[in-house]
Structures are given as C-alpha cells and as structure tokens.
Design a protein around this motif. Sequence first.
Motif, mmCIF file in Angstrom:
data_model
loop_
_atom_site.group_PDB
_atom_site.id
_atom_site.type_symbol
_atom_site.label_atom_id
_atom_site.label_comp_id
_atom_site.label_asym_id
_atom_site.label_seq_id
_atom_site.Cartn_x
_atom_site.Cartn_y
_atom_site.Cartn_z
ATOM 1 N N GLY A 152 0.813 -1.204 0.000
ATOM 2 C CA GLY A 152 0.000 0.000 0.000
ATOM 3 C C GLY A 152 0.849 1.257 0.000
ATOM 4 N N VAL A 153 0.275 2.337 -0.517
ATOM 5 C CA VAL A 153 0.986 3.617 -0.540
ATOM 6 C C VAL A 153 0.137 4.664 0.195
ATOM 7 C CG1 VAL A 153 2.162 5.324 -1.968
ATOM 8 C CG2 VAL A 153 2.068 2.942 -2.710
ATOM 9 N N PHE A 154 -0.818 5.279 -0.488
ATOM 10 C CA PHE A 154 -1.686 6.271 0.146
ATOM 11 C C PHE A 154 -3.152 5.818 0.178
ATOM 12 C CE2 PHE A 154 1.795 8.667 -1.943
ATOM 13 C CZ PHE A 154 2.420 9.140 -0.802
ATOM 14 N N VAL A 155 -3.562 5.087 -0.869
ATOM 15 C CA VAL A 155 -4.956 4.675 -1.011
ATOM 16 C C VAL A 155 -5.052 3.172 -0.784
ATOM 17 C CG1 VAL A 155 -6.921 4.578 -2.599
ATOM 18 C CG2 VAL A 155 -5.396 6.546 -2.622
ATOM 19 N N LYS A 156 -6.132 2.734 -0.141
ATOM 20 C CA LYS A 156 -6.324 1.309 0.135
ATOM 21 C C LYS A 156 -6.402 0.503 -1.161
ATOM 22 C CE LYS A 156 -8.678 1.964 4.569
ATOM 23 N NZ LYS A 156 -9.954 1.843 5.311
ATOM 24 N N ASP A 316 -13.233 10.709 1.029
ATOM 25 C CA ASP A 316 -13.641 10.065 2.273
ATOM 26 C C ASP A 316 -12.494 9.237 2.839
ATOM 27 O OD1 ASP A 316 -14.945 7.930 4.045
ATOM 28 O OD2 ASP A 316 -16.649 9.238 3.581
ATOM 29 N N ASP A 317 -12.345 9.284 4.155
ATOM 30 C CA ASP A 317 -11.237 8.581 4.809
ATOM 31 C C ASP A 317 -11.269 7.079 4.575
ATOM 32 O OD1 ASP A 317 -10.319 10.977 5.728
ATOM 33 O OD2 ASP A 317 -11.022 10.715 7.795
ATOM 34 N N GLN A 318 -12.429 6.543 4.197
ATOM 35 C CA GLN A 318 -12.514 5.103 3.959
ATOM 36 C C GLN A 318 -11.619 4.657 2.808
ATOM 37 O OE1 GLN A 318 -16.105 3.523 2.109
ATOM 38 N NE2 GLN A 318 -16.778 5.610 1.614
ATOM 39 N N TYR A 319 -11.253 5.586 1.924
ATOM 40 C CA TYR A 319 -10.409 5.238 0.779
ATOM 41 C C TYR A 319 -8.917 5.345 1.102
ATOM 42 C CZ TYR A 319 -14.695 5.639 -1.968
ATOM 43 O OH TYR A 319 -15.960 5.475 -2.466
ATOM 44 N N MET A 320 -8.581 6.064 2.177
ATOM 45 C CA MET A 320 -7.175 6.313 2.490
ATOM 46 C C MET A 320 -6.602 5.211 3.377
ATOM 47 S SD MET A 320 -6.756 9.119 0.817
ATOM 48 C CE MET A 320 -5.058 9.443 1.320
ATOM 49 N N HIS A 325 -1.466 8.977 6.427
ATOM 50 C CA HIS A 325 -1.135 9.066 5.012
ATOM 51 C C HIS A 325 -1.816 10.259 4.352
ATOM 52 C CE1 HIS A 325 -0.031 4.901 5.913
ATOM 53 N NE2 HIS A 325 0.791 4.978 4.881
ATOM 54 N N LYS A 326 -3.042 10.565 4.762
ATOM 55 C CA LYS A 326 -3.730 11.735 4.217
ATOM 56 C C LYS A 326 -3.010 13.012 4.622
ATOM 57 C CE LYS A 326 -8.419 13.499 3.529
ATOM 58 N NZ LYS A 326 -9.865 13.220 3.732
ATOM 59 N N GLU A 327 -2.597 13.073 5.878
ATOM 60 C CA GLU A 327 -1.865 14.241 6.368
ATOM 61 C C GLU A 327 -0.531 14.392 5.652
ATOM 62 O OE1 GLU A 327 -1.523 17.630 8.904
ATOM 63 O OE2 GLU A 327 -3.183 16.374 8.254
ATOM 64 N N MET A 328 0.087 13.283 5.293
ATOM 65 C CA MET A 328 1.354 13.311 4.572
ATOM 66 C C MET A 328 1.214 14.014 3.227
ATOM 67 S SD MET A 328 3.734 10.062 3.523
ATOM 68 C CE MET A 328 4.020 9.641 5.228
#
Length: 501
Positions: A152-156, A316-320, A325-328
């Motif tokens: 994984g990287v940023f998105v699930k 939506d946070d469900q995808y991150m 990672h979102k904050e990054m």
Amino acid sequence: MANTSINSISLKAMVDKASNQIIFVESDNDFIDVIFSFLTIPMGKIIRLTPNQSIRLGVGCLNNVYASVKNMDLKHFRTEACKDMLLSPRSAAESQCKNLKVKIYNDEATQYFMCSLNIANCKFSYCKDLNCDSCGVKINMEKNLLVTPDGGVFVKGLSRLIITDDLQVIPPLTAASLPLLTKLGVMDVNTMEEVTINVGVDEVLNLLMRSLASKTPLTESLLKNKPRRKFCNEYQGINTEPQMVKDKTNLEGTISVKLIVSKSKKMVCYAEAGEDFVNLLLSFLTIPLGFIVKHMGNRSLQGCIDQLYKSVQDLDDQYMMSSYHKEMLLTPKLVPGFCYENHLLGTEEATYYYAGSTGFLSTDRVLLATQTALAPKSISPFAPSAFGRQESAQTSIRPIAFRDPKANHHQHKNAQVQGFLEGPAMFTVTDDLNIRPVSLIYGLSLLNELKVPLTDIYVQTVQVHEEEALRLLVAAFLGDSALTITFIRESEQDKRLNQEQ
C-alpha cells in the motif's frame, strides 16, 4: 487492472470520440497513488526530473533558482552535501513511494546510515561517513526505511476511483458522476469509447509537468495531444497572497533586503542581499509541491494541481490508508536536515523512529510498532540493548536524532545550522530569481539590459518575515517577477481591501 510490465500501469479511459479528449479514467489504487505522490515531491526534484521543460512546467521562476545552485561555486556552501541536497532534495514520503507501481526516480539512492554502536543517543544520516556527534564513530552502517509489506501507498488496495481530465478524483458512483458528466457536456454515451492506455515513467513525468501548466493534463499526456493552450509564466494579476496558517504577528527571524527599484516601471530591477535571504530562496527547492498548493488557498493556477490537492481533502477517509497518510499529502513535511534555524516558511521536519530490537527505521510509528511486534527477535544483531538486556517491541521504538550534513567540522555539535550557504556573503538577485555573488558590474549590466537609467532608480529596504516569505514562495511558483510581485505591486486582494476602506 494488472500491470502490463514492470514500472507500468494499464488504464481504462473513457474518451470523447468527437474531440479525442479524455472524459475520465477509472482506476484502482495503483494510478491514484502515483498522482497523489506528486504532492510529496520537492520542487527541486520536479525541476531536475524534467530537464529543459522548466519554462513549460508552470513553476514560475523556481527553475532559475535551481540553475543558480548548479552554477554556484562549491566554496559558497557550508558543506559539499549542501549543494547536493538542493539539486536533488529528498522526500519524507520515500518509504511510501517505494511501493508505487510507476517510480519516476527509482534509480536514486534512498539509503540512510547509522553508526555501529547503536546506543540510545546515536544519530542517523543520509550521508555516509560523517562522524556521529554523540559517540564520534563513523556513520556508515546502512539502514533502509521500513516499507509497508502489503504494497500500500496512500490509497487502500481495494479502492476504485475515477479521475477527470483536470485531476478531480471522485468515487465511481452514478450519483457522484452524473453531475460531472453533465458539466462536461456528455449527454450521450454513444459519443464515448473505452480506450486502454499503458502508463509508464515517461507518461507520468509528462502528466506531472502538464498538471502544473494545463487544465487538461490527462488528455495531453496520455493521448499525446498537443497542448490546447499556450503556456505562460507571465504575471497576469494573479493573487499571490498566501493562505496563512500561523500567527502573522510573529516577527522572529527578520531578514533585511535592499531592492533596486525602477521608478517609472514600478519594478524591482534586482536585489542585494545577504546569505540569509538567499538561503530562503534556495530552500524553495526543498519544499514539497503540496506545501505550496496548501498555501495558495483558493488562488487561480495555470494548471490543475490544486484540483488534485482538493480531491485529497474531500476524499472520504474510507479510501485512504490512514489519517497519517492523508496528512502526509495535505501537509507534507521535510526530511530532517532540510530545515534550519529561523527558517521563515514555517515548514516542519518529519520525525523518524528507530526500533532497536529489529533495526527498522520509519516515519510511521504505528507501522513500525506493528512490524517490530511481528518480526522474529533474531532478525537484528542489535536485539540486546546497549545496557545488556532484551528490549521489547514497544520499548525499543524511539525517535532518532539526525546528524545534519549542513554542519561543517568548524561548528560546535550543539550549534544550530543557519542555512546552506557559508557566511557572511552578499548576492545579487534578479527579479526572476537568478542568483550570483554580488557584483556592481553585473548590477549595471542588468540595468542596461532593462533599459533603466541610473536616474530612474531608487533603493528600498524591505523586511522579510514569515508572511513575506510565504508570499515570495507563492510568487516564485506563479510568475517570473517574484520580487516585484512580492514587494512592490499590490495583490488584487490588497487593492480590494484598500478600496473598501
């Protein structure tokens, strides 16, 4: 969606047959991660990855700062590492980006090093053979960053999203996409066709370049269409007032700069400044793209990288992968060593953690704790602590200090590093941020080139605080008259406020 080859992604795109323009691309996390990673790339690396494309990049005059560093004699830098840090700045998202399906700078070394003693206060560095400030031992034992094991990287991994031509990323749900299709004027599905596109390094670099200078980067980079508009780096009344996130009354770290200004043209011909101001300009190369976009607020851009940033905000946070990672992506930080004392931009360095029981190194403490707990105790030769007892997975994890490669051997180990350049020194800086050691001959030649007589100039001293530094960063990204836009011309917002008063 499977990779067709190493470092390549196969995409399905919906294309308008009449205009041969991409309407949207539907993708799993592979391609989304690649375009989201754009926000983590430092500006100096973007310029270096796209040689001879700077004018068309939409990076204003930051390419001139980069060229100035390349041409600057090594004697002006505190250490040899300082010049390398600016020409090829590192990203704090390196460990995450190792899992990207298309790696645009896969050939670059991303190793870190520690000294072999491995005691609690020892430091790490990305420069080999420096002396550890704590124990004096050479820092030469390689330590690679911990990479997410599931790729994984940023998105699930199960996420599936659509990306429009202007880099809006939204869920592929009919309710969400219908307004978009209507907005694009797509009324009949018979006018659309599905096209398979293979995306490799060249396509991703082209997409990165065009995202900074075009509103239709997918079409232009993936369908190989010619640009639909001329690229222009000229200032055209764009508001460069930065989106401030800190107290504007903070006056620490003031920098004084002398501007040589043309009375008739109302422009800065050039500036004469010390190494503190030039350190600020050079630091622009180390700033991740996402940091600049964040401080642009709602300002208009030539390209659509702001759409990508907003998509991360709204997704939506469900995808991150996680809020970390979102904050990054939304507030990207710098690798330790790229900040310095009284750095006016308000940037922060990422914190690195080290697990002494396993030898793992990471910026993600949660990931580090998880993998350390799962790892066999015999994985590391350093499982016993410096005090002779076995460390648990939790107690062995600690923030690790960094050995700053900007600090030269004359500097006390606890002294704060002031920047990349050796001082005291004076420089001439043009309006479009070409930087040279101070020279009256060069200054006069600039006036001659601009056709500005000596009787038409005056000297204005300005003070640079955090607000001015951010405004200068934004102006340097947007246009080629950074000094004039920052210090002489009123922004559109300032004009409106003055008119209202």
